[in-house]
Design an enzyme around this catalytic site. Structure first.
Site, short mmCIF file in Angstrom:
data_model
loop_
_atom_site.label_atom_id
_atom_site.label_comp_id
_atom_site.label_asym_id
_atom_site.label_seq_id
_atom_site.Cartn_x
_atom_site.Cartn_y
_atom_site.Cartn_z
N ASN A 87 0.70 -0.97 -0.33
CA ASN A 87 0.31 -0.40 -0.19
C ASN A 87 0.43 1.50 -0.21
OD1 ASN A 87 -2.50 1.59 0.94
ND2 ASN A 87 -0.91 2.07 2.65
N TYR A 153 2.14 9.86 -11.66
CA TYR A 153 1.25 9.26 -10.51
C TYR A 153 0.17 8.43 -11.24
CZ TYR A 153 -1.79 8.13 -7.17
OH TYR A 153 -2.71 7.40 -6.62
N LYS A 157 0.41 4.58 -11.52
CA LYS A 157 -0.85 3.74 -10.61
C LYS A 157 -1.23 2.88 -12.18
CE LYS A 157 -0.99 4.54 -6.79
NZ LYS A 157 -1.17 3.64 -5.65
P1 NDP Z 1 -1.58 8.72 2.73
O1 NDP Z 1 -0.67 9.96 2.78
O2 NDP Z 1 -2.62 8.92 4.30
O3 NDP Z 1 -0.49 7.26 3.36
C1 NDP Z 1 0.11 6.19 2.80
C2 NDP Z 1 1.23 5.86 4.09
O4 NDP Z 1 2.19 5.41 2.98
C3 NDP Z 1 2.29 6.50 4.69
O5 NDP Z 1 1.59 5.76 5.58
C4 NDP Z 1 3.73 6.74 4.93
O6 NDP Z 1 3.92 6.52 6.08
C5 NDP Z 1 4.04 5.13 3.59
N1 NDP Z 1 4.83 5.71 2.43
C6 NDP Z 1 4.76 6.78 1.25
N2 NDP Z 1 5.83 6.89 0.90
C7 NDP Z 1 6.18 5.73 1.53
C8 NDP Z 1 7.71 5.31 1.59
N3 NDP Z 1 8.75 5.31 0.82
N4 NDP Z 1 8.09 4.10 2.11
C9 NDP Z 1 7.16 3.23 3.26
N5 NDP Z 1 6.03 4.06 3.96
C10 NDP Z 1 5.15 5.05 2.69
O7 NDP Z 1 -2.27 8.22 1.53
P2 NDP Z 1 -2.95 6.93 1.06
O8 NDP Z 1 -3.36 5.67 2.29
O9 NDP Z 1 -4.39 7.78 0.55
O10 NDP Z 1 -2.62 5.44 0.80
C11 NDP Z 1 -2.13 4.66 0.48
C12 NDP Z 1 -2.57 3.94 -0.90
O11 NDP Z 1 -3.80 4.71 -2.08
C13 NDP Z 1 -1.55 4.77 -1.69
O12 NDP Z 1 -0.74 4.15 -2.94
C14 NDP Z 1 -1.98 6.20 -2.33
O13 NDP Z 1 -1.18 6.68 -3.86
C15 NDP Z 1 -3.20 5.13 -3.07
N6 NDP Z 1 -4.47 5.41 -3.45
C16 NDP Z 1 -4.14 6.74 -2.53
C17 NDP Z 1 -5.97 7.05 -3.01
C18 NDP Z 1 -6.67 8.12 -2.03
O14 NDP Z 1 -7.53 9.13 -2.61
N7 NDP Z 1 -6.53 8.51 -1.02
C19 NDP Z 1 -6.98 7.18 -3.67
C20 NDP Z 1 -6.37 5.69 -4.20
C21 NDP Z 1 -5.14 5.09 -4.55
P3 NDP Z 1 5.27 7.54 6.09
O15 NDP Z 1 4.64 8.56 5.61
O16 NDP Z 1 5.57 7.10 7.75
O17 NDP Z 1 6.56 6.96 5.58
C1 8X3 Z 2 -5.55 9.00 -5.92
C2 8X3 Z 2 -6.86 9.14 -6.66
O1 8X3 Z 2 -7.85 10.29 -8.17
O2 8X3 Z 2 -6.53 11.60 -6.86
O3 8X3 Z 2 -4.81 7.91 -6.39
O4 8X3 Z 2 -6.05 10.14 -8.45
S1 8X3 Z 2 -6.57 10.26 -7.77
#
Ligand code: NDP
Ligand code: 8X3
Length: 254
Positions: A87, A153, A157
């Site tokens: 994730n 980005y 994905k």
């Molecule tokens: P958040 O920013 O809330 O959480 C992201 C998490 O990823 C944090 O725990 C962060 O932890 C961790 N992270 C980022 N970079 C690293 C790294 N280099 N090594 C280890 N951990 C890392 O985002 P979301 O929960 O929303 O996103 C989670 C996933 O879902 C992502 O892949 C995102 O692309 C995807 N996503 C998100 C959407 C949205 O609208 N929110 C929609 C669709 C997909 P830390 O900073 O402590 O390292």
């Molecule tokens: C995150 C959803 O639409 O902001 O993956 O890119 S969007």
């Protein structure tokens, strides 16, 4: 019987919400993220509340050697990983292709594609030995349609989507399930990270919407792991009711 879930990016958003729901359902957890204090707080809270064991893996998934050595060296009794939630990821910037920042592009590729691959490979090797396991990859609606200023980005994905398909094929012989979960807009730290702390811009992404929450997505992730052993959800896209795909929204303006 003991069940173990390994969650990358567990310090916030989907990963953190998944940690709670898997722990509530009796899983011991391996939790990853770079922010050590947040990992510690999460581990303390979960151990106290759910009486499960938590192992912290505070590594940056971009660092190939750190990923492989930390996973190879997890204690033997933690190696029987049942579920990987791959994730950890981020968006950085929302700029026209010709104006985007190269550091943003490099970090997104290094995290969302390379880090994602390193973790997936290291854990699938452990699952292959046991001929069982479930890998859940976090894709996005941004891996289904490209939108303006989404360029790299979206590309990362799309890569998750393609890699999930190939993992499913290549890991078939080991009995490993591979599920790609593709959420739409969800209100987590995602936008604040994308817009580098610019809160008004980050909030404006959700204007007129009731977006998904981290808990909504975690529930769907957990659901995918509750099906009979012979059933696998391969690819699942979810969004809030007001979002049709990566581009079309029905925002309430009043
Ligand atoms: P958040 O920013 O809330 O959480 C992201 C998490 O990823 C944090 O725990 C962060 O932890 C961790 N992270 C980022 N970079 C690293 C790294 N280099 N090594 C280890 N951990 C890392 O985002 P979301 O929960 O929303 O996103 C989670 C996933 O879902 C992502 O892949 C995102 O692309 C995807 N996503 C998100 C959407 C949205 O609208 N929110 C929609 C669709 C997909 P830390 O900073 O402590 O390292
Ligand atoms: C995150 C959803 O639409 O902001 O993956 O890119 S969007």
């Amino acid at each position: 019987m003991r069940k173990i879930a390994f969650i990358t990016g567990a310090t916030a958003g989907f990963g953190k919400a998944s940690a709670y729901i898997f722990a509530a359902n009796g899983y011991d957890l391996i939790i990853n993220g770079r922010r050590i204090e947040k990992l510690q707080t999460l581990a303390d809270e979960i151990e106290r509340k759910y009486n499960v064991a938590v192992l912290q893996l505070p590594i940056d998934v971009q660092i190939e050697k750190a990923v492989f050595s930390s996973i190879e060296n997890i204690p033997e009794d933690w190696k029987a990983i049942d579920v990987l939630i791959n994730n950890a990821g981020l968006a950085l910037g929302r700029d026209y292709f010709d104006e985007a920042d190269m550091n943003d592009w490099n970090t997104m590729i290094d995290t969302n594609v390379k880090g994602f691959l390193y973790v997936g490979k290291a854990v699938s090797k452990l699952m292959a030995i046991r001929k069982q396991g479930h890998i859940i990859n976090l894709g996005s609606v941004a891996g289904k349609q490209v939108y303006e200023k989404g360029n790299v980005y979206c590309a990362t994905k799309y890569a998750v989507d393609a890699i999930s398909q190939s993992m499913r094929i290549d890991l078939l012989r080991h009995n490993i399930k591979v599920t790609s979960i593709n959420p739409g807009a969800a209100d987590t730290e995602f936008s604040i990270v994308r817009f580098k702390g610019d809160e008004p811009t980050a909030k404006s992404i959700y204007n007129g919407l009731k977006p998904l929450t981290a808990e909504d997505v975690a529930e769907v992730i957990y659901y995918c792991t509750t099906l009979p052993a012979h059933v696998c959800i391969n690819d699942l896209t979810l969004s809030c009711l007001q979002q049709a795909n990566a581009i079309y929204f029905n925002r309430q303006t009043s």
